[in-house]
Write an enzyme that holds these catalytic residues in place. Structure first.
Site, PDB file in Angstrom:
ATOM      1  N   TYR A   1      12.572 -48.347 -15.774  1.00 43.91           N
ATOM      2  CA  TYR A   1      11.416 -47.670 -15.170  1.00 43.91           C
ATOM      3  C   TYR A   1      11.825 -46.937 -13.896  1.00 43.91           C
ATOM      4  O   TYR A   1      11.476 -45.759 -13.705  1.00 43.91           O
ATOM      5  CB  TYR A   1      10.321 -48.682 -14.872  1.00 43.91           C
TER       6      TYR A   1
ATOM      7  N   GLY B   1      -6.657 -44.715 -15.975  1.00 42.36           N
ATOM      8  CA  GLY B   1      -5.867 -44.833 -14.749  1.00 42.36           C
ATOM      9  C   GLY B   1      -5.864 -43.595 -13.880  1.00 42.36           C
ATOM     10  O   GLY B   1      -6.887 -42.927 -13.685  1.00 42.36           O
ATOM     11  N   ILE B   2      -4.689 -43.274 -13.342  1.00 41.46           N
ATOM     12  CA  ILE B   2      -4.540 -42.141 -12.439  1.00 41.46           C
ATOM     13  C   ILE B   2      -4.874 -40.828 -13.150  1.00 41.46           C
ATOM     14  O   ILE B   2      -5.476 -39.923 -12.565  1.00 41.46           O
ATOM     15  CB  ILE B   2      -3.115 -42.104 -11.856  1.00 41.46           C
ATOM     16  N   GLY B   3      -4.506 -40.701 -14.418  1.00 40.25           N
ATOM     17  CA  GLY B   3      -4.798 -39.488 -15.159  1.00 40.25           C
ATOM     18  C   GLY B   3      -6.281 -39.224 -15.286  1.00 40.25           C
ATOM     19  O   GLY B   3      -6.757 -38.098 -15.071  1.00 40.25           O
TER      20      GLY B   3
END
Length: 256
Positions: free
Chosen positions: A149, A16-18
């Site tokens: 969340y 993902g973003i990481g």
């Protein structure tokens, strides 16, 4: 290259973003450490990213184990210039149907784990380092069923401002990026099939001025800015990257 001679740690960096951010950091000259829970994904990511990347298997929600796994690598590297606190989980927690365990798992991973990740890394952070949290527009959107969340990401916004105040004497910058809907594995539970994902994306896009999900690379480039010396006077700041979803709600296609 904007990150030449810099070292960076990215939690949740195997997907993902990481992972997208790790790619950008490496391309800009950084030595990068990534963490991930899944050993197979971690190995795959480190193989893809090349020799300037070290993979550390660690779970942000297990604070003691996370520190024990990270510290030997941090000692070996010697210092950190950039910390991207990215690891997190999602989950549906509707009022009246949520267990204490499910609620606390999200808060413990996304909020408590994030704080203690910074605390574990603090002795290794260089003066003038950059810390970036990965937040979410869910912290302000009031999306039904997202209490845990949303609360965890709202907590990160507050922690950003507090840590900026605490760490400014060392010239350490602390900021937060707040993505909107982004093409990452976080949607797998809500949309487990290609058809379900396509329907989810179509529905979500109607709420966004730019009429699409964001790409992980688009978030990564914002993180790169905050990590680099280009953002040398940016402190305690939130940068929203959501295609205009929160900035002009009533302009979205769904209202036209």
């Amino acid at each position: 290259m904007r990150l030449e001679h810099k070292t960076a740690l990215i939690t949740g960096g195997s997907s993902g973003i990481g992972l997208a951010t790790a790619r950008v950091f490496v391309a800009e000259g950084a030595q990068v450490v990534i963490t991930g829970r899944d050993q197979q994904k971690l190995v795959s990511a480190t193989q893809e990213l090349g020799s300037n990347v070290i993979g550390v298997q660690a779970d942000t929600s297990d604070i003691e184990a996370m520190e024990a796994a990270l510290v030997p690598t941090l000692k070996k590297i010697g210092h950190l210039d950039i910390l991207f606190v990215n690891a997190g989980i999602s989950g549906n927690t509707p009022i009246g149907k949520t267990t204490l365990a499910d609620f606390e798992k999200i808060l413990h991973t996304n909020l408590t784990g994030a704080f203690f990740t910074v605390q574990s890394c603090l002795p290794y952070l260089s003066d003038g380092a950059s810390i970036i949290f990965n937040g979410s527009i869910r912290s302000i959107s009031g999306s039904p069923g997202s209490s845990a969340y949303a609360a965890s990401k709202a907590g990160l916004r507050s922690i950003t401002r507090v840590l900026a105040a605490e760490l400014s004497p060392r010239k350490i910058r602390v900021n937060i990026v707040m993505p909107g809907g982004t093409e990452t594995p976080i949607w797998e539970k809500a949309a487990p099939t290609d058809e379900a994902y396509a329907e989810l994306e179509k529905k979500y896009s109607q709420q966004v001025l730019l009429e699409r999900f964001g790409l992980p690379e688009e978030i990564a480039k914002t993180v790169l800015f905050l990590a680099s010396d280009d953002a040398s006077y940016v402190q305690a700041t939130e940068i929203v990257v959501d295609g205009g979803q929160t900035g002009s709600t009533e302009g979205a296609p769904i209202y036209q």
